[in-house]
Design a protein around this motif. Structure first.
Motif, PDB file in Angstrom:
ATOM      1  N   ILE A  21       0.873  -1.174   0.000  1.00 19.02           N
ATOM      2  CA  ILE A  21       0.000   0.000   0.000  1.00 19.02           C
ATOM      3  C   ILE A  21       0.905   1.218   0.000  1.00 19.02           C
ATOM      4  N   LEU A  22       0.668   2.125  -0.954  1.00 23.92           N
ATOM      5  CA  LEU A  22       1.508   3.312  -1.112  1.00 23.92           C
ATOM      6  C   LEU A  22       0.694   4.550  -0.762  1.00 23.92           C
ATOM      7  N   PHE A  23       1.058   5.214   0.322  1.00 24.73           N
ATOM      8  CA  PHE A  23       0.425   6.475   0.702  1.00 24.73           C
ATOM      9  C   PHE A  23       1.167   7.616   0.010  1.00 24.73           C
ATOM     10  N   LEU A  24       0.419   8.388  -0.784  1.00 25.40           N
ATOM     11  CA  LEU A  24       1.010   9.435  -1.615  1.00 25.40           C
ATOM     12  C   LEU A  24       0.507  10.813  -1.197  1.00 25.40           C
ATOM     13  N   SER A  25       1.378  11.622  -0.616  1.00 26.55           N
ATOM     14  CA  SER A  25       1.100  13.040  -0.331  1.00 26.55           C
ATOM     15  C   SER A  25      -0.225  13.260   0.391  1.00 26.55           C
ATOM     16  N   ASN A  26      -0.509  12.375   1.338  1.00 26.95           N
ATOM     17  CA  ASN A  26      -1.750  12.494   2.110  1.00 26.95           C
ATOM     18  C   ASN A  26      -1.610  13.560   3.187  1.00 26.95           C
ATOM     19  N   THR A  27      -2.738  14.073   3.643  1.00 19.03           N
ATOM     20  CA  THR A  27      -2.769  14.977   4.793  1.00 19.03           C
ATOM     21  C   THR A  27      -4.048  14.735   5.578  1.00 19.03           C
ATOM     22  N   GLY A  28      -3.933  14.826   6.899  1.00 23.62           N
ATOM     23  CA  GLY A  28      -5.115  14.759   7.741  1.00 23.62           C
ATOM     24  C   GLY A  28      -5.621  13.355   7.998  1.00 23.62           C
ATOM     25  N   GLU A  29      -6.861  13.282   8.432  1.00 23.24           N
ATOM     26  CA  GLU A  29      -7.483  12.029   8.889  1.00 23.24           C
ATOM     27  C   GLU A  29      -8.108  11.316   7.693  1.00 23.24           C
ATOM     28  N   VAL A  30      -7.298  10.580   6.951  1.00 22.16           N
ATOM     29  CA  VAL A  30      -7.717  10.028   5.659  1.00 22.16           C
ATOM     30  C   VAL A  30      -8.333   8.630   5.761  1.00 22.16           C
ATOM     31  N   LEU A  31      -8.403   8.068   6.960  1.00 22.34           N
ATOM     32  CA  LEU A  31      -9.075   6.779   7.151  1.00 22.34           C
ATOM     33  C   LEU A  31      -9.988   6.860   8.361  1.00 22.34           C
ATOM     34  N   ASP A  32     -11.151   6.180   8.270  1.00 21.29           N
ATOM     35  CA  ASP A  32     -12.009   6.051   9.441  1.00 21.29           C
ATOM     36  C   ASP A  32     -11.495   4.887  10.289  1.00 21.29           C
ATOM     37  N   GLU A  33     -12.172   4.638  11.409  1.00 15.60           N
ATOM     38  CA  GLU A  33     -11.679   3.613  12.333  1.00 15.60           C
ATOM     39  C   GLU A  33     -11.685   2.224  11.697  1.00 15.60           C
ATOM     40  N   ALA A  34     -12.708   1.937  10.888  1.00 14.53           N
ATOM     41  CA  ALA A  34     -12.766   0.634  10.222  1.00 14.53           C
ATOM     42  C   ALA A  34     -11.614   0.474   9.242  1.00 14.53           C
ATOM     43  N   GLY A  35     -11.308   1.543   8.517  1.00 15.50           N
ATOM     44  CA  GLY A  35     -10.203   1.503   7.574  1.00 15.50           C
ATOM     45  C   GLY A  35      -8.864   1.328   8.255  1.00 15.50           C
ATOM     46  N   LYS A  36      -8.675   2.018   9.373  1.00 16.42           N
ATOM     47  CA  LYS A  36      -7.428   1.868  10.132  1.00 16.42           C
ATOM     48  C   LYS A  36      -7.259   0.434  10.619  1.00 16.42           C
ATOM     49  N   ALA A  37      -8.347  -0.147  11.123  1.00 19.53           N
ATOM     50  CA  ALA A  37      -8.272  -1.522  11.628  1.00 19.53           C
ATOM     51  C   ALA A  37      -7.931  -2.506  10.515  1.00 19.53           C
ATOM     52  N   ALA A  38      -8.519  -2.312   9.338  1.00 21.87           N
ATOM     53  CA  ALA A  38      -8.213  -3.189   8.201  1.00 21.87           C
ATOM     54  C   ALA A  38      -6.769  -3.022   7.767  1.00 21.87           C
ATOM     55  N   PHE A  39      -6.284  -1.792   7.774  1.00 20.41           N
ATOM     56  CA  PHE A  39      -4.897  -1.540   7.383  1.00 20.41           C
ATOM     57  C   PHE A  39      -3.934  -2.166   8.382  1.00 20.41           C
TER      58      PHE A  39
END
Length: 278
Positions: free
Chosen positions: A67-85
């Motif tokens: 998974i490649l995070f590109l130039s992100n800023t701020g809260e870009v995932l919700d709690e479900a997304g964070k848990a899956a990641f």
């Protein structure tokens, strides 16, 4: 092509580019995505791209070798997304972060460890020298020892070496102006790009893949520069060679175990989100 010939082909590594933003948005993101996608075939990599946080599910992420995070800023995932990641990383998934990826998910501990250090601030965009340091690495082997760049020289809130990262690029602080103030100890030499052989964001009982981060990549022109792209693609390819995903390990729990490129498409469900382009 018969079945035997097809099985002899190397697996195509699949990488998901995630470029969602919630605060400042870099106008170089489309250029960066296009550059990565265009460099994929030569490296036997199939890139998908999305800005849709609902893609961060177990079923979706398990298709990818990194998974490649590109130039992100701020809260870009919700709690479900964070848990899956987190689960993806625990299963041996690999991680790549580029530029302001260090300025997102600021309060998510596993993400900050997986990336290595959180962005603090940068002085104005200017010409600078970045020194190649540390061990030989596929992301720096093609670079001059003193690499002249025009970019933002990031400062960080901690020393990535504190979580086990190995720094391989260092901003030469005598080559540019930084009025500060610096409030945190990021260690010396000044960290600019680094890698983790075993990503520190993984739970103690998980299988750690690799992590690579470079803080460079602000300008559109940077993503059109062959030397910079060699640096980035060298880091991506190194991360994929962790031997923890299906592209290189048939027993991997995540990744693409076939010689067939992605059929999802390079744009995925790319939806603009977050702050205005500046």
């Amino acid at each position: 092509m018969g079945p035997l010939e097809a099985s002899a082909l190397p697996n195509v590594a699949r990488v998901l580019i995630y470029s969602a933003t919630r605060d400042f948005r870099h106008d170089s993101i489309p250029t960066a995505v296009d550059a990565l996608v265009s460099h994929g075939p030569a490296a036997n990599i199939s890139f998908d791209h999305t800005e849709d946080q609902t893609w961060f599910t177990d079923d979706r992420l398990q298709q990818y070798d990194a998974i490649l995070f590109l130039s992100n800023t701020g809260e870009v995932l919700d709690e479900a997304g964070k848990a899956a990641f987190q689960r993806y990383l625990d299963l041996g998934g690999n991680f790549v972060g580029i530029h302001s990826a260090s300025d997102c998910l600021r309060n998510t501990t596993f993400f900050q460890k997986e990336l290595g250090a959180a962005f603090d601030y940068h002085p104005e965009l200017q010409d600078a020298i970045v020194d190649v340091i540390g061990p030989s690495h596929p992301s720096t082997s093609m670079l001059p020892k003193e690499w002249h760049v025009r970019d933002e020289m990031y400062n960080f809130k901690s020393d990535p070496r504190s979580v086990g990262a190995v720094v391989i690029l260092s901003a030469n602080e005598s080559s540019y102006t930084d009025p500060g103030p610096r409030k945190f100890d990021q260690g010396t030499p000044h960290p600019t790009a680094w890698f983790q052989e075993h990503g520190a964001g993984v739970d103690s009982n998980g299988t750690a893949g690799r992590s690579f981060y470079t803080s460079l990549g602000h300008l559109n022109e940077t993503w059109q520069d062959d030397l910079f792209m060699a640096h980035v693609m060298g880091g991506v390819q190194w991360a994929l060679q962790s031997n923890t995903t299906r592209a290189f390990n048939a027993n991997g729990a995540v990744g693409n175990g076939t010689s067939t490129p992605s059929t999802t498409g390079t744009n995925g469900t790319a939806s603009a989100s977050g702050g205005s382009s500046r």
